[in-house]
Design a protein around this motif. Sequence first.
Motif, PDB file in Angstrom:
ATOM      1  N   VAL A 185       0.511   8.209   2.220  1.00  0.00           N
ATOM      2  CA  VAL A 185       1.861   8.220   1.618  1.00  0.00           C
ATOM      3  C   VAL A 185       1.842   9.087   0.365  1.00  0.00           C
ATOM      4  O   VAL A 185       2.735   9.922   0.143  1.00  0.00           O
ATOM      5  N   ARG A 186       0.798   8.917  -0.434  1.00  0.00           N
ATOM      6  CA  ARG A 186       0.686   9.741  -1.643  1.00  0.00           C
ATOM      7  C   ARG A 186       0.632  11.228  -1.279  1.00  0.00           C
ATOM      8  O   ARG A 186       1.296  12.058  -1.893  1.00  0.00           O
ATOM      9  N   SER A 187      -0.145  11.542  -0.261  1.00  0.00           N
ATOM     10  CA  SER A 187      -0.308  12.936   0.148  1.00  0.00           C
ATOM     11  C   SER A 187       1.003  13.538   0.685  1.00  0.00           C
ATOM     12  O   SER A 187       1.416  14.624   0.272  1.00  0.00           O
ATOM     13  N   HIS A 246       4.932  -5.320  -5.033  1.00  0.00           N
ATOM     14  CA  HIS A 246       4.779  -4.648  -6.330  1.00  0.00           C
ATOM     15  C   HIS A 246       6.034  -4.887  -7.176  1.00  0.00           C
ATOM     16  O   HIS A 246       7.153  -4.763  -6.668  1.00  0.00           O
ATOM     17  N   PRO A 247       5.873  -5.240  -8.459  1.00  0.00           N
ATOM     18  CA  PRO A 247       7.057  -5.618  -9.257  1.00  0.00           C
ATOM     19  C   PRO A 247       8.086  -4.517  -9.460  1.00  0.00           C
ATOM     20  O   PRO A 247       9.226  -4.797  -9.859  1.00  0.00           O
ATOM     21  N   SER A 248       7.747  -3.285  -9.161  1.00  0.00           N
ATOM     22  CA  SER A 248       8.721  -2.206  -9.396  1.00  0.00           C
ATOM     23  C   SER A 248       9.719  -2.042  -8.248  1.00  0.00           C
ATOM     24  O   SER A 248      10.695  -1.310  -8.387  1.00  0.00           O
ATOM     25  N   VAL A 249       9.489  -2.702  -7.109  1.00  0.00           N
ATOM     26  CA  VAL A 249      10.344  -2.414  -5.945  1.00  0.00           C
ATOM     27  C   VAL A 249      11.644  -3.208  -5.986  1.00  0.00           C
ATOM     28  O   VAL A 249      11.774  -4.213  -6.680  1.00  0.00           O
ATOM     29  N   ARG A 250      12.584  -2.714  -5.198  1.00  0.00           N
ATOM     30  CA  ARG A 250      13.760  -3.524  -4.854  1.00  0.00           C
ATOM     31  C   ARG A 250      13.670  -3.822  -3.362  1.00  0.00           C
ATOM     32  O   ARG A 250      13.335  -2.937  -2.584  1.00  0.00           O
ATOM     33  N   LEU A 251      13.962  -5.054  -2.993  1.00  0.00           N
ATOM     34  CA  LEU A 251      13.821  -5.482  -1.596  1.00  0.00           C
ATOM     35  C   LEU A 251      15.183  -5.807  -0.991  1.00  0.00           C
ATOM     36  O   LEU A 251      15.948  -6.603  -1.559  1.00  0.00           O
ATOM     37  N   GLN A 261      11.662   5.224  -8.011  1.00  0.00           N
ATOM     38  CA  GLN A 261      12.241   4.015  -7.420  1.00  0.00           C
ATOM     39  C   GLN A 261      11.791   3.895  -5.973  1.00  0.00           C
ATOM     40  O   GLN A 261      11.858   4.868  -5.218  1.00  0.00           O
ATOM     41  N   VAL A 262      11.328   2.728  -5.610  1.00  0.00           N
ATOM     42  CA  VAL A 262      10.988   2.453  -4.208  1.00  0.00           C
ATOM     43  C   VAL A 262      11.854   1.286  -3.745  1.00  0.00           C
ATOM     44  O   VAL A 262      11.856   0.215  -4.355  1.00  0.00           O
ATOM     45  N   ALA A 272       0.840  -1.204   0.000  1.00  0.00           N
ATOM     46  CA  ALA A 272       0.000   0.000   0.000  1.00  0.00           C
ATOM     47  C   ALA A 272       0.877   1.256   0.000  1.00  0.00           C
ATOM     48  O   ALA A 272       0.603   2.218  -0.723  1.00  0.00           O
ATOM     49  N   ALA A 273       1.939   1.217   0.796  1.00  0.00           N
ATOM     50  CA  ALA A 273       2.860   2.363   0.823  1.00  0.00           C
ATOM     51  C   ALA A 273       3.569   2.517  -0.526  1.00  0.00           C
ATOM     52  O   ALA A 273       3.787   3.639  -1.001  1.00  0.00           O
ATOM     53  N   VAL A 274       3.920   1.385  -1.134  1.00  0.00           N
ATOM     54  CA  VAL A 274       4.568   1.431  -2.457  1.00  0.00           C
ATOM     55  C   VAL A 274       3.622   2.079  -3.471  1.00  0.00           C
ATOM     56  O   VAL A 274       4.019   2.966  -4.239  1.00  0.00           O
ATOM     57  N   GLN A 275       2.356   1.657  -3.450  1.00  0.00           N
ATOM     58  CA  GLN A 275       1.368   2.214  -4.400  1.00  0.00           C
ATOM     59  C   GLN A 275       1.227   3.719  -4.191  1.00  0.00           C
ATOM     60  O   GLN A 275       1.148   4.475  -5.161  1.00  0.00           O
ATOM     61  N   GLY A 276       1.217   4.146  -2.937  1.00  0.00           N
ATOM     62  CA  GLY A 276       1.109   5.573  -2.645  1.00  0.00           C
ATOM     63  C   GLY A 276       2.310   6.341  -3.154  1.00  0.00           C
ATOM     64  O   GLY A 276       2.184   7.437  -3.706  1.00  0.00           O
ATOM     65  N   ALA A 277       3.504   5.741  -2.972  1.00  0.00           N
ATOM     66  CA  ALA A 277       4.733   6.400  -3.428  1.00  0.00           C
ATOM     67  C   ALA A 277       4.749   6.513  -4.955  1.00  0.00           C
ATOM     68  O   ALA A 277       5.103   7.561  -5.511  1.00  0.00           O
ATOM     69  N   LEU A 278       4.345   5.443  -5.628  1.00  0.00           N
ATOM     70  CA  LEU A 278       4.331   5.468  -7.093  1.00  0.00           C
ATOM     71  C   LEU A 278       3.317   6.496  -7.594  1.00  0.00           C
ATOM     72  O   LEU A 278       3.586   7.246  -8.543  1.00  0.00           O
ATOM     73  N   ALA A 279       2.168   6.561  -6.901  1.00  0.00           N
ATOM     74  CA  ALA A 279       1.139   7.526  -7.307  1.00  0.00           C
ATOM     75  C   ALA A 279       1.622   8.962  -7.108  1.00  0.00           C
ATOM     76  O   ALA A 279       1.189   9.874  -7.816  1.00  0.00           O
ATOM     77  N   ALA A 280       2.529   9.155  -6.150  1.00  0.00           N
ATOM     78  CA  ALA A 280       3.074  10.499  -5.896  1.00  0.00           C
ATOM     79  C   ALA A 280       4.232  10.832  -6.840  1.00  0.00           C
ATOM     80  O   ALA A 280       4.803  11.915  -6.763  1.00  0.00           O
TER      81      ALA A 280
END
Length: 270
Positions: A195-197, A69-74, A50-51, A38-46
């Motif tokens: 997170v988006r906000s 989410h497939p865009s992250v690095r863990l 890179q997350v 959920a935090a990743v989605q908020g960051a991407l929306a903002a």
Amino acid sequence: MRVLISADWEGIAGIVSWAQEQEESMRCRRLMTAEVNAAVQGALAAGAEQVIVNDSHGSMRNLIIEELHPSVRLISGSLKEFSMMAGIQMDVDAAVFIGYHAKAGTARAILDHTYSGSCVYAWRLNGIPAGETTLNAAIAGYFDVPVVLVSGDDGLRDEAESIGAVHVQVKEAQSRYSACSIHPEAARERIESEVRSVLGRIREFQPLKVSPPVTMELDVVSSAMVEPMLLIPGLERQGPRTAAFTDDDYVTAYKAMRAAIALANTVRRG
Ligand SMILES: [Zn+2]
């Protein structure tokens, strides 16, 4: 914009006991992974390009990578130089703390502790009691990175706000091992939108800077635990159960305390 998410476990909606790590390990790992997503989605929306997600709990092998989410690095596993803040040195612009908890010695807060529940009774930074939120935010600040959001229970609110972050509450503690949680889906919605906000107004947030000299004091639960700590050059005993370390460099002092805790946890009943 590059965002680091430091993900702990105790502050996830629905989690109230370390017994759940054994009794329903996989279920809790899924709850944690979903809140991080959920935090990743908020960051991407903002607008994050890179997350980076750092698994920050226990073994640091909790998050289910294929469900992220497939865009992250863990970053997972241990030992890590910056522990819960691994990834902070990777040129990030903001840090988000998910699943965090109140510091050791907080009344009515889920699973309150600071770094090590087995040995740390209290940790003071320049005389002020500090929890993982403050100690980790100061590492972010060392790298000029602000912490913009901290999620967890209501017992965490004061410390989160004291470092200038927005607090997102996903449960209300009724005791150390009991809470009234919102539904995990509601928690995810709240985290994503907040997170988006906050990342949309990142310029309003300041890195937490600790001015030197930096003094860290550790109260541990037994006098025997201080004794191996004294092997660390520069660390001094200040009381039967208290050790202190001072340095002009925050990370040096933080590492000395991490080493002290590792040594304290080697002590067995004689
Ligand atoms: Zn944890």
